[in-house]
Design a protein around this motif. Structure first.
Motif, PDB file in Angstrom:
ATOM      1  N   SER A 182       0.823  -1.207   0.000  1.00 45.02           N
ATOM      2  CA  SER A 182       0.000   0.000   0.000  1.00 45.02           C
ATOM      3  C   SER A 182       0.860   1.262   0.000  1.00 45.02           C
ATOM      4  N   PHE A 183       2.166   1.119   0.207  1.00 49.21           N
ATOM      5  CA  PHE A 183       3.086   2.258   0.188  1.00 49.21           C
ATOM      6  C   PHE A 183       3.853   2.320  -1.144  1.00 49.21           C
ATOM      7  N   SER A 184       3.366   1.625  -2.157  1.00 44.94           N
ATOM      8  CA  SER A 184       3.951   1.600  -3.495  1.00 44.94           C
ATOM      9  C   SER A 184       5.337   0.977  -3.531  1.00 44.94           C
TER      10      SER A 184
END
Length: 165
Positions: free
Chosen positions: A12-14
């Motif tokens: 979700s933090f790329s």
């Protein structure tokens, strides 16, 4: 450990993830998994190990024997018998029956009782020598004696009364 080395994805933090590793633990018999360790089953419970939870190893009609060092030691409740703590009739299902009677439940000991009109003799139930029904009689429990049925009377002094209305 188990994994999925061919996995490719993003958090979700790329951030790119290349492969996954799954961490799990398996327990020996008598233990059950907790968050990060294996815990011993409580007295009266057991697990087959792996990821299995502890379940009762005590029959329904028994209590754990806390004074025993064995994990699943138990004592049957009163009036229950055998390794599974069953009623007398269920416990004796596989035993040869003396015939003409029944196993008696709800007693401190497991025993066989002859039907009315039969008497115990050498571990079998033998028919009594006379037929109370033919004389309008009723059997006295556990004997070969009988008395007149209600509303019938014995007008003789015979040991085998002839009961008449």
């Amino acid at each position: 450990f188990s994994g999925a080395p061919a996995y490719l994805g993003q958090t979700s933090f790329s951030e790119t993830i290349d492969g996954l590793l799954y961490v799990t633990h398996f327990c020996f018999e008598g233990l059950e998994p907790a968050k990060t360790e294996c815990l011993r089953c409580a007295q009266g419970k057991w697990s087959l190990g792996g990821k299995a939870s502890c379940t009762s190893c005590i029959p329904a009609q028994a209590v754990a024997n806390a004074s025993s060092p064995e994990q699943c030691a138990y004592v049957c409740n009163p009036r229950f018998f055998g390794p599974k703590c069953e009623s007398c009739a269920v416990f004796m299902l596989d035993m040869p029956s003396p015939g003409n009677g029944t196993w008696v439940d709800d007693e401190e000991e497991c025993f066989y009782k002859c039907n009315p009109g039969f008497i115990t003799s050498e571990e079998t139930c033998n028919a009594c020598p006379s037929d109370a029904d033919a004389y309008n009689g009723e059997w006295t429990p556990d004997t070969c004696a009988w008395t007149c049925a209600p509303s019938y009377f014995n007008y003789t002094l015979s040991a085998t009364p002839d009961c008449v209305p």
